[in-house]
Scaffold this active site. Structure first.
Site, PDB file in Angstrom:
ATOM      1  N   LYS A 241       0.820  -1.212   0.000  1.00  0.00           N
ATOM      2  CA  LYS A 241       0.000   0.000   0.000  1.00  0.00           C
ATOM      3  C   LYS A 241       0.855   1.264   0.000  1.00  0.00           C
ATOM      4  O   LYS A 241       0.479   2.281  -0.581  1.00  0.00           O
ATOM      5  CB  LYS A 241      -0.927   0.007   1.210  1.00  0.00           C
ATOM      6  CG  LYS A 241      -2.075  -0.996   1.091  1.00  0.00           C
ATOM      7  CD  LYS A 241      -3.027  -0.882   2.262  1.00  0.00           C
ATOM      8  CE  LYS A 241      -4.177  -1.870   2.106  1.00  0.00           C
ATOM      9  NZ  LYS A 241      -5.133  -1.780   3.259  1.00  0.00           N
ATOM     10  N   ARG A 242       2.022   1.193   0.618  1.00  0.00           N
ATOM     11  CA  ARG A 242       2.867   2.390   0.654  1.00  0.00           C
ATOM     12  C   ARG A 242       3.421   2.729  -0.722  1.00  0.00           C
ATOM     13  O   ARG A 242       3.804   3.874  -0.987  1.00  0.00           O
ATOM     14  CB  ARG A 242       4.005   2.212   1.659  1.00  0.00           C
ATOM     15  CG  ARG A 242       5.041   1.166   1.271  1.00  0.00           C
ATOM     16  CD  ARG A 242       6.066   0.956   2.392  1.00  0.00           C
ATOM     17  NE  ARG A 242       6.986  -0.118   2.098  1.00  0.00           N
ATOM     18  CZ  ARG A 242       8.126   0.051   1.439  1.00  0.00           C
ATOM     19  NH1 ARG A 242       8.461   1.250   1.014  1.00  0.00           N
ATOM     20  NH2 ARG A 242       8.931  -0.974   1.226  1.00  0.00           N
TER      21      ARG A 242
END
Length: 466
Positions: A241-242
């Site tokens: 997700k980062r």
């Protein structure tokens, strides 16, 4: 060969970026070869499958404009067929009942681990007579897998890959509760749907060896396999997700265009020379598996935004205005009437080169459809001297005969030069821009004046906040 591909997501979460690329590659391959692209929802895990996830998958594919052929196939509806195939395998001797309890399996793995052996199932029920079955234990059904030789896959991306059969155990085909496993269900469904090519992430490569064994046990012709490398982040680590491993719906909310998203996903692991901007039509014409790379692709949000900006600039003004109107309506809490939409459309020419997403475009264009909210910098420009200049400018604009960019520029520059003392043009232009847009930045001043029209411009000059 009649080409039939499929996208087969599990509805346990959103349609993520890797799944979207897999769907795109399958869609393009089918369309390139004049074949079919099918959609199957693999919802056999009923506890984890949700209606919301199913809806998100369908909505994501529709937004990406990846249309599928035929009805959506729901794997959970095929359970009777899966059970039928398990019976066939039992009757042919290619499967057997295993009466191991969960406790026995745990003990078997623990002992193997202590002794430094493989923790795979040891085949203890492979040759036992079912008459020896313990009371009260429901059996799992296992494949009687080959124990020697190799399983080989001629993968259309990875090349020839092989595994020694001794490394593969007798996998479970049906659980003790009568539900099919993923391995069995995938094979049966792909066969029944006439899938010719299975294009998916290379994290499924190990599954392919096991699935090939099921095909052979059933004497079915397996499809061609193509396992595409996964997507990594810019730092080379597994995409998370980062890095941008978000749901497709999030990119939609960010203001990405479907065509730009397709183009970006296409270039994640596939290439056609040095081409970067590739229309969907060209992608269909050009796409094939021999141009899929073997190395992981790297996701780059900045590159996606840059590509999206290029697609924005190439999109027509009418279409763009229609796309951002709902965003603006949501932000201001009111519907746009016909004149407001028309004004917004005419303003797109100057707005779209300055934005990289629909959200940014909507934010930049909202001043065209409502009285602007003034930034601190804009208010600072509108001091007493600036307001006096604007009052005089308003008189000039009220009597202007030609309300066009060229006419406005000629008239206002002449006004600045003829003032006593003469004004630098910035002394006029900067507060005028602030008064009509609420900001110190905007598309060209004369374009904005023409688009807003005389009445609205004079109204805004006359209603500068204190």
């Amino acid at each position: 060969m009649n080409v039939v591909t499929r996208f087969a997501p599990s509805p346990t979460g959103f349609l993520h970026i890797g799944g979207a690329r897999t769907a795109l590659f399958n869609w393009l391959f089918a369309r390139h070869h004049g074949g079919e692209f099918r959609l199957r929802i693999e919802d056999t895990d009923l506890k984890r499958s949700t209606k919301e996830a199913k809806a998100a998958i369908l909505d994501g594919l529709e937004w990406l404009q990846l249309d599928w052929d035929g009805e959506v196939v729901y794997q959970s509806a095929q359970r009777a067929r899966h059970a039928e195939i398990v019976d066939e395998l039992l009757n042919s001797g290619n499967a057997y009942r295993c009466y191991c309890t969960p406790e026995e399996l745990s003990e078997m793995r623990a002992a193997a681990k202590r002794e430094g052996r493989s923790t795979r199932y040891d085949g203890r029920w492979r040759d036992l007579d079912p008459s020896q079955a313990p009371d009260g234990v429901d059996p799992a059904i296992r494949l009687r897998a080959p124990q020697d030789g190799e399983t080989i896959i001629e993968d259309q991306v990875q090349g020839s890959v092989r595994v020694a059969n001794e490394q593969l155990d007798d996998m479970v085909l049906m659980r003790t509760d009568g539900t099919p496993t993923y391995m069995l269900a995938v094979v049966v469904d792909d066969h029944d749907m006439d899938i010719s090519h299975v294009i998916r992430g290379d994290d499924h490569l190990n599954n392919a060896f096991r699935q090939i064994q099921i095909y052979r046990a059933l004497d079915w012709e397996p499809p061609a396999f193509a396992h595409i490398p996964l997507i990594h982040g810019p730092d080379g680590a597994k995409l998370s997700k980062r890095h941008g491993a978000l749901g497709v719906d999030t990119y939609r909310q960010m203001g990405m265009l479907p065509a730009a998203m397709r183009n970006y996903l296409l270039r994640l692991g596939w290439s056609h020379g040095d081409d970067e901007i590739i229309s969907t039509k060209r992608a269909v014409d050009w796409f094939d598996l021999d141009s899929v790379g073997k190395s992981p692709a790297r996701f780059d949000m900045a590159k996606l935004e840059s590509l999206n900006a290029q697609y924005l600039r190439e999109t027509g003004e009418v279409a763009l205005a229609a796309m951002i109107a709902p965003i603006i309506e949501s932000s201001i809490g009111a519907a746009l009437d016909g004149p407001a939409r028309d004004c917004l459309t005419r303003g797109m020419k100057g707005l779209k080169p300055r934005a990289d997403t629909l959200v940014a475009l909507a934010a930049a264009g909202v001043f065209y459809v409502r009285r602007p909210k003034f930034t601190d910098k804009a208010i600072k420009l509108l001091d007493v001297e600036a307001r006096e200049i604007l009052a005089a400018v308003a008189g000039k604009l009220a009597g202007l005969e030609e309300w066009s960019e060229d006419g406005l520029e000629t008239s206002l520059r002449a006004f600045a030069e003829d003032s006593d003392p003469p004004l630098k043009f910035g002394q006029l232009a900067q507060p005028l821009r602030a008064a009509i847009t609420g900001s110190t930045t905007s598309p060209g001043l004369f374009e904005v004046l023409e688009v807003l029209g005389r009445d609205e411009v004079l109204r805004r000059i006359g209603n500068i906040p204190d």
